[in-house]
Write an enzyme that holds these catalytic residues in place. Structure first.
Site, mmCIF file in Angstrom:
data_model
loop_
_atom_site.group_PDB
_atom_site.id
_atom_site.type_symbol
_atom_site.label_atom_id
_atom_site.label_comp_id
_atom_site.label_asym_id
_atom_site.label_seq_id
_atom_site.Cartn_x
_atom_site.Cartn_y
_atom_site.Cartn_z
ATOM 1 N N LYS A 167 7.431 -11.544 3.123
ATOM 2 C CA LYS A 167 7.312 -10.352 2.297
ATOM 3 C C LYS A 167 8.604 -10.065 1.501
ATOM 4 C CE LYS A 167 3.076 -9.234 3.359
ATOM 5 N NZ LYS A 167 2.504 -10.209 4.323
HETATM 6 C C1 LIG Z 1 1.245 -9.601 5.242
HETATM 7 C C2 LIG Z 1 0.117 -8.689 5.029
HETATM 8 C C3 LIG Z 1 -0.375 -7.835 6.028
HETATM 9 C C4 LIG Z 1 0.054 -7.920 7.458
HETATM 10 O O1 LIG Z 1 1.374 -7.882 7.729
HETATM 11 P P1 LIG Z 1 2.014 -8.531 9.042
HETATM 12 O O2 LIG Z 1 3.350 -7.880 9.081
HETATM 13 O O3 LIG Z 1 2.077 -10.008 8.831
HETATM 14 O O4 LIG Z 1 1.164 -8.146 10.197
HETATM 15 C C5 LIG Z 1 -1.369 -6.930 5.712
HETATM 16 N N1 LIG Z 1 -1.889 -6.884 4.478
HETATM 17 C C6 LIG Z 1 -1.482 -7.701 3.501
HETATM 18 C C7 LIG Z 1 -2.102 -7.585 2.140
HETATM 19 C C8 LIG Z 1 -0.482 -8.649 3.739
HETATM 20 O O5 LIG Z 1 -0.104 -9.477 2.759
#
Ligand SMILES: *Cc1c(COP(=O)(O)O)cnc(C)c1O
Length: 401
Positions: free
Chosen positions: A186
Site C-alpha cells: 500500500k
Molecule cells: C489491501 C486491501 C484491503 C485489505 O487490506 P489488508 O491490510 O491487506 O488486510 C482491503 N481492500 C482493498 C481494496 C485493498 O486493496
C-alpha cells in the site's frame, strides 16, 4: 506505489523509541512507557491528516472493514453492496461479519457506478462499501447522496487511496467512516496494519471497544480488567512497532511518496499517450490523485491484449485486470463456487447446508466491457531513467501495431 520503497532512517528512529521502552503494546504500562504512545499518536495524526475527528488503528485493512461493519451494526441476514472490481478483502469482511455481499458495476472511474448502486438496494441493504481503487476516487458524492436517500451508511474502502482527495477533501472522510490498509503493497505501510476514520464519536467508541475484546474504554480508559463490557468483541489491536512505522510513513506520505509518484506518473502518461486510440481512466480530481497507478483504455479488448503482448515482449508489460484472479469478480472462483472450510457450507449456505447465495459470473456485463479494454501500470516512487526509457521504447513499438 508502496511506502516500502522508501523505508529508512526515519522509520528506524521511531521504532527505536519503542524498543528503548520495551513496551510493545498500545495499552497499559504507564510507567515503563515513559510517555511513548505510538499507536495512539499515529491515530491522532492520521485523523488530523484526513480531516476526521477520530481514528481507530487495527491489525489490517481487512480487520478495519470488519470492525467498521460491526460498529455499524451489520450482521447476519443483512446485505452489503460493494463493487465487482476490488480486492477480495472487501467482501471477505462482509461474509465474516455474517452478511451477504451484493456486487455492483463499475464505470470508467473504475469504481462504483452510482446508477447501478441504486438498482441493487433492497430492504436488506445495511451498508454500502464503495472502493477507491488504485488511488483515485469513486463518484463518492453521488454515492453518498443515493445512500442518504435510502438512509444507509456508506463505508469507504480507502485501502488503496491513502493521501488522495476529491476537491480538497480526503477520501475516506465522505462516508460515515473510511478504512485504510498499511500492508506490504500500500501507499504507506506499517508492515501489516489498518485504520478507520470517522467523525461519529459513538461509532468510534464502539470500534475502539470491539477491536479490544469489548473492554469498556469510556468507563476505564487507562486501567484494565475491572470494567464491564457493553458487547462481545474480538482482538484486532495494533502494536506499538506498527504505530511507530506509521508515524514515520505518514510524515513522509505527501513529500516522499506521493510527490515523486506524481512526477513519475506524468512521465509515464506522456509515453502511454502515444498509443493510437488510447483514452485514460476518468479521474474526478487529478490534483487529488495519489498517483499510484496509471490506468488506460484501448479501443477494444483485442487491441488491449495485442498491445500488452508487445509491451511484455519488450520488458514493460502492463497489468491486464480482466484476467486478474484477486481483484475482479468473474475470476473469484472460490466466491462463485461457494468454497469454504466450514463443513455446513456457511457463509454461502444456511445451517441446514441449503445454499442461500449464488453468484453469476456474468452478472456484471458493464464492468466486463470496461475491464476488457483496460491496461494498468503501477507507478513506482523510484523510477530510473533507464526504466522509463525501456517503458517508452516498448510503448513506441506497441504504437506501431
Ligand atoms: C489491501 C486491501 C484491503 C485489505 O487490506 P489488508 O491490510 O491487506 O488486510 C482491503 N481492500 C482493498 C481494496 C485493498 O486493496
Amino acid at each position: 506505489m508502496p511506502g516500502f520503497e522508501i523505508f529508512g532512517e526515519k522509520e528506524k528512529k521511531e521504532i527505536l523509541e519503542v524498543l528503548d521502552t520495551g513496551v510493545l503494546f498500545r495499552y497499559e504500562f504507564p510507567e515503563q512507557r515513559k510517555g511513548v504512545y505510538k499507536v495512539r499518536t499515529f491515530e491522532e495524526k492520521f485523523a488530523a491528516y484526513c480531516g476526521a475527528k477520530h481514528a481507530q488503528a487495527v491489525t489490517s485493512g481487512t480487520a478495519a472493514l470488519k470492525v467498521a461493519l460491526a460498529a455499524l451494526g451489520v450482521g447476519a441476514g443483512d446485505e452489503v453492496i460493494t463493487q465487482g472490481f476490488t480486492f477480495v478483502a472487501t467482501w471477505e469482511a462482509i461474509f465474516d461479519i455474517g452478511a451477504i455481499p451484493v456486487f455492483c458495476e463499475v464505470d470508467e472511474t473504475l469504481n462504483m457506478d452510482p446508477d447501478d448502486l441504486e438498482k441493487k438496494i433492497t430492504a436488506k441493504t445495511k451498508a454500502i462499501i464503495p472502493v477507491h481503487m488504485m488511488g483515485a476516487p469513486a463518484r463518492i458524492e453521488e454515492i453518498v447522496a443515493v445512500a442518504d436517500r435510502h438512509n444507509i451508511p456508506v463505508l469507504e474502502d480507502t485501502a488503496q487511496a491513502a493521501g488522495s482527495s476529491l476537491n480538497g477533501k480526503k477520501l475516506g472522510a465522505f462516508g460515515k467512516c473510511g478504512t485504510f490498509s498499511f500492508d506490504a503493497v500500500k501507499t504507506m505501510t506499517t508492515g501489516e496494519g489498518g485504520m478507520i476514520i470517522t467523525d461519529d464519536e459513538e461509532l468510534w467508541r464502539s470500534m475502539s471497544e470491539y477491536q479490544d475484546h469489548g473492554h469498556d474504554h469510556a468507563v476505564n480508559p487507562g486501567g484494565r480488567g475491572g470494567e464491564g463490557r457493553r458487547f462481545i468483541g474480538f482482538n484486532y489491536r495494533m502494536m506499538e512497532l506498527q504505530g511507530a512505522i506509521g508515524l514515520a510513513q505518514l510524515a513522509r506520505l505527501d513529500s516522499d511518496i506521493i510527490a515523486p509518484q506524481k512526477k513519475n506518473k506524468a512521465a509515464m502518461k506522456e509515453a502511454v499517450a502515444k498509443l493510437p486510440g488510447v483514452t485514460f481512466r476518468n479521474i474526478l480530481d487529478e490534483n487529488g490523485d495519489n498517483a499510484t497507478f496509471l490506468a488506460f483504455f484501448l479501443p477494444d479488448g483485442e487491441k488491449a491484449k495485442k498491445v500488452n503482448q508487445v509491451l511484455q515482449e519488450n520488458g514493460a508489460g502492463a497489468v491486464y485486470f480482466a484476467v486478474n484472479t484477486w481483484h475482479y469478480y468473474p475470476k473469484w472462483e472460490h466466491l462463485l463456487n461457494g468454497s469454504t472450510l466450514c463443513a455446513s457450507g456457511w457463509p454461502f449456505a444456511d445451517s441446514e447446508s441449503r445454499r442461500k447465495v449464488v453468484y453469476d459470473p456474468e452478472g456484471l456485463p458493464k464492468s466486463a466491457a470496461i475491464m476488457d479494454r483496460l491496461l494498468v501500470y503501477q507507478v513506482p516512487v523510484k523510477l530510473s531513467d533507464e526504466r522509463l526509457a525501456q517503458i517508452t521504447t516498448a510503448l513506441e513499438k506497441a504504437a506501431m501495431i
